[in-house]
Scaffold this motif. Structure first.
Motif, PDB file in Angstrom:
ATOM      1  N   VAL A   1      20.030   1.928  30.219  1.00 33.51           N
ATOM      2  CA  VAL A   1      20.464   2.858  29.171  1.00 33.51           C
ATOM      3  C   VAL A   1      19.738   4.206  29.270  1.00 33.51           C
ATOM      4  O   VAL A   1      19.813   5.023  28.358  1.00 33.51           O
ATOM      5  N   LEU A   2      19.041   4.432  30.387  1.00 32.72           N
ATOM      6  CA  LEU A   2      18.275   5.668  30.573  1.00 32.72           C
ATOM      7  C   LEU A   2      17.343   5.905  29.382  1.00 32.72           C
ATOM      8  O   LEU A   2      17.312   6.965  28.777  1.00 32.72           O
ATOM      9  N   LEU A   3      16.576   4.858  29.059  1.00 32.38           N
ATOM     10  CA  LEU A   3      15.715   4.841  27.884  1.00 32.38           C
ATOM     11  C   LEU A   3      14.715   5.995  27.901  1.00 32.38           C
ATOM     12  O   LEU A   3      14.073   6.262  28.916  1.00 32.38           O
ATOM     13  N   LYS A   4      14.590   6.657  26.750  1.00 27.79           N
ATOM     14  CA  LYS A   4      13.622   7.742  26.583  1.00 27.79           C
ATOM     15  C   LYS A   4      12.356   7.180  25.935  1.00 27.79           C
ATOM     16  O   LYS A   4      12.376   6.096  25.350  1.00 27.79           O
ATOM     17  N   ASP A   5      11.265   7.928  26.023  1.00 29.45           N
ATOM     18  CA  ASP A   5       9.971   7.461  25.515  1.00 29.45           C
ATOM     19  C   ASP A   5       9.993   7.124  24.030  1.00 29.45           C
ATOM     20  O   ASP A   5       9.250   6.257  23.586  1.00 29.45           O
ATOM     21  N   ASP A   6      10.823   7.811  23.264  1.00 29.82           N
ATOM     22  CA  ASP A   6      10.853   7.593  21.814  1.00 29.82           C
ATOM     23  C   ASP A   6      11.944   6.617  21.381  1.00 29.82           C
ATOM     24  O   ASP A   6      12.311   6.570  20.219  1.00 29.82           O
ATOM     25  N   GLU A   7      12.449   5.826  22.322  1.00 33.77           N
ATOM     26  CA  GLU A   7      13.532   4.884  22.043  1.00 33.77           C
ATOM     27  C   GLU A   7      13.115   3.449  22.339  1.00 33.77           C
ATOM     28  O   GLU A   7      12.137   3.207  23.046  1.00 33.77           O
TER      29      GLU A   7
ATOM     30  N   PRO B   1      23.199   6.232  14.580  1.00 36.59           N
ATOM     31  CA  PRO B   1      21.759   6.469  14.755  1.00 36.59           C
ATOM     32  C   PRO B   1      21.300   6.173  16.193  1.00 36.59           C
ATOM     33  O   PRO B   1      20.161   5.782  16.422  1.00 36.59           O
ATOM     34  N   PHE B   2      22.195   6.352  17.150  1.00 38.10           N
ATOM     35  CA  PHE B   2      21.889   6.127  18.567  1.00 38.10           C
ATOM     36  C   PHE B   2      22.886   6.920  19.397  1.00 38.10           C
ATOM     37  O   PHE B   2      23.898   7.398  18.895  1.00 38.10           O
ATOM     38  N   ASP B   3      22.616   7.058  20.686  1.00 36.39           N
ATOM     39  CA  ASP B   3      23.506   7.770  21.610  1.00 36.39           C
ATOM     40  C   ASP B   3      24.523   6.781  22.158  1.00 36.39           C
ATOM     41  O   ASP B   3      24.230   6.016  23.075  1.00 36.39           O
ATOM     42  N   SER B   4      25.709   6.783  21.598  1.00 34.34           N
ATOM     43  CA  SER B   4      26.728   5.799  21.982  1.00 34.34           C
ATOM     44  C   SER B   4      27.208   5.989  23.422  1.00 34.34           C
ATOM     45  O   SER B   4      27.780   5.067  24.002  1.00 34.34           O
ATOM     46  N   LYS B   5      26.942   7.129  24.023  1.00 34.50           N
ATOM     47  CA  LYS B   5      27.344   7.357  25.418  1.00 34.50           C
ATOM     48  C   LYS B   5      26.504   6.529  26.387  1.00 34.50           C
ATOM     49  O   LYS B   5      26.915   6.280  27.505  1.00 34.50           O
ATOM     50  N   ARG B   6      25.310   6.101  25.942  1.00 32.23           N
ATOM     51  CA  ARG B   6      24.434   5.304  26.804  1.00 32.23           C
ATOM     52  C   ARG B   6      24.458   3.829  26.454  1.00 32.23           C
ATOM     53  O   ARG B   6      23.766   3.028  27.070  1.00 32.23           O
TER      54      ARG B   6
ATOM     55  N   ARG C   1      36.205  -0.164   5.384  1.00 32.68           N
ATOM     56  CA  ARG C   1      34.750  -0.094   5.231  1.00 32.68           C
ATOM     57  C   ARG C   1      34.063   0.418   6.492  1.00 32.68           C
ATOM     58  O   ARG C   1      32.921   0.873   6.449  1.00 32.68           O
ATOM     59  N   MET C   2      34.773   0.354   7.613  1.00 31.02           N
ATOM     60  CA  MET C   2      34.203   0.805   8.883  1.00 31.02           C
ATOM     61  C   MET C   2      34.441   2.290   9.139  1.00 31.02           C
ATOM     62  O   MET C   2      33.809   2.868  10.018  1.00 31.02           O
ATOM     63  N   ALA C   3      35.330   2.919   8.392  1.00 33.49           N
ATOM     64  CA  ALA C   3      35.716   4.311   8.659  1.00 33.49           C
ATOM     65  C   ALA C   3      34.508   5.233   8.770  1.00 33.49           C
ATOM     66  O   ALA C   3      34.408   6.030   9.710  1.00 33.49           O
ATOM     67  N   SER C   4      33.574   5.131   7.851  1.00 33.00           N
ATOM     68  CA  SER C   4      32.406   6.020   7.878  1.00 33.00           C
ATOM     69  C   SER C   4      31.463   5.708   9.029  1.00 33.00           C
ATOM     70  O   SER C   4      30.661   6.553   9.419  1.00 33.00           O
ATOM     71  N   MET C   5      31.565   4.511   9.591  1.00 32.82           N
ATOM     72  CA  MET C   5      30.668   4.118  10.674  1.00 32.82           C
ATOM     73  C   MET C   5      31.267   4.369  12.062  1.00 32.82           C
ATOM     74  O   MET C   5      30.586   4.176  13.064  1.00 32.82           O
ATOM     75  N   MET C   6      32.519   4.786  12.135  1.00 23.22           N
ATOM     76  CA  MET C   6      33.197   4.899  13.422  1.00 23.22           C
ATOM     77  C   MET C   6      32.975   6.242  14.116  1.00 23.22           C
ATOM     78  O   MET C   6      33.187   6.359  15.309  1.00 23.22           O
ATOM     79  N   ASP C   7      32.535   7.254  13.406  1.00 21.26           N
ATOM     80  CA  ASP C   7      32.311   8.567  13.996  1.00 21.26           C
ATOM     81  C   ASP C   7      31.026   8.543  14.813  1.00 21.26           C
ATOM     82  O   ASP C   7      29.938   8.351  14.251  1.00 21.26           O
ATOM     83  N   PRO C   8      31.122   8.733  16.150  1.00 21.44           N
ATOM     84  CA  PRO C   8      29.915   8.679  16.986  1.00 21.44           C
ATOM     85  C   PRO C   8      28.827   9.667  16.561  1.00 21.44           C
ATOM     86  O   PRO C   8      27.645   9.412  16.763  1.00 21.44           O
ATOM     87  N   SER C   9      29.204  10.768  15.936  1.00 21.07           N
ATOM     88  CA  SER C   9      28.187  11.734  15.516  1.00 21.07           C
ATOM     89  C   SER C   9      27.347  11.202  14.347  1.00 21.07           C
ATOM     90  O   SER C   9      26.274  11.734  14.070  1.00 21.07           O
ATOM     91  N   SER C  10      27.829  10.148  13.685  1.00 24.99           N
ATOM     92  CA  SER C  10      27.062   9.562  12.582  1.00 24.99           C
ATOM     93  C   SER C  10      26.211   8.371  13.025  1.00 24.99           C
ATOM     94  O   SER C  10      25.446   7.836  12.228  1.00 24.99           O
TER      95      SER C  10
ATOM     96  N   ILE D   1      21.880  -1.223  23.720  1.00 24.34           N
ATOM     97  CA  ILE D   1      21.941   0.066  23.038  1.00 24.34           C
ATOM     98  C   ILE D   1      20.554   0.705  22.999  1.00 24.34           C
ATOM     99  O   ILE D   1      19.590   0.059  22.583  1.00 24.34           O
ATOM    100  N   PRO D   2      20.438   1.997  23.381  1.00 23.51           N
ATOM    101  CA  PRO D   2      19.164   2.697  23.202  1.00 23.51           C
ATOM    102  C   PRO D   2      19.114   3.280  21.787  1.00 23.51           C
ATOM    103  O   PRO D   2      19.988   4.035  21.380  1.00 23.51           O
ATOM    104  N   VAL D   3      18.103   2.910  21.022  1.00 19.15           N
ATOM    105  CA  VAL D   3      17.982   3.382  19.642  1.00 19.15           C
ATOM    106  C   VAL D   3      16.652   4.126  19.485  1.00 19.15           C
ATOM    107  O   VAL D   3      15.604   3.573  19.833  1.00 19.15           O
ATOM    108  N   PRO D   4      16.702   5.355  18.952  1.00 21.94           N
ATOM    109  CA  PRO D   4      15.436   6.046  18.688  1.00 21.94           C
ATOM    110  C   PRO D   4      14.586   5.226  17.714  1.00 21.94           C
ATOM    111  O   PRO D   4      15.094   4.716  16.709  1.00 21.94           O
ATOM    112  N   LYS D   5      13.309   5.100  18.015  1.00 25.30           N
ATOM    113  CA  LYS D   5      12.410   4.319  17.161  1.00 25.30           C
ATOM    114  C   LYS D   5      12.433   4.842  15.728  1.00 25.30           C
ATOM    115  O   LYS D   5      12.389   4.061  14.775  1.00 25.30           O
TER     116      LYS D   5
END
Length: 119
Positions: free
Chosen positions: A58-64, A102-107, A91-100, A9-13
């Motif tokens: 994951v096409l990592l960006k400089d800030d990830e 903290p990373f780009d789930s498409k990558r 308990r997972m409902a709030s975590m399942m929306d990709p827009s929420s 997973i690519p995660v912004p720092k």
């Protein structure tokens, strides 16, 4: 032999703390449902390669940063049952929306693996 789900997973720092919170919540639920082990690892010595590498995958960006994760289950059958219960857990409902996330789930990429060697 156990069964393993693996993730890259690519995660912004700047969002690593938010990712850690999400991962800790998810790990607690997975363990409660029967997962044997959950690991979330942040790249420390991962360089871009000539042909392939974790950053390129994951096409990592400089800030990830790359996060490499895995979950160990007793078997494929246990994994399928636990994952279904995990996805249905309220308990997972709030975590399942990709827009929420903290990373780009498409990558992000992931898959299930049969254990070949366990030492």
């Amino acid at each position: 032999m156990n069964y393993v789900d693996g993730f890259v997973i690519p995660v912004p720092k700047a969002k690593l703390d938010a990712y850690r919170e999400l991962a800790e919540k998810a790990a607690a639920i997975l363990r409660e449902l029967g997962a044997l082990e959950v690991r979330e690892c942040v790249a420390d010595d991962v360089k871009a390669g000539v042909h392939t590498s974790f950053p390129q995958s994951v096409l990592l960006k400089d800030d990830e940063v790359v996060v490499f994760s895995w979950i160990v289950f007793e078997s494929r059958e246990a994994r399928d049952k636990i994952n279904a219960a995990f996805m249905a857990d309220p308990r997972m409902a709030s975590m399942m929306d990709p827009s929420s996330h903290p990373f780009d789930s498409k990558r992000m990429f992931f898959g299930g693996f049969k254990v070949l060697v366990a030492a």
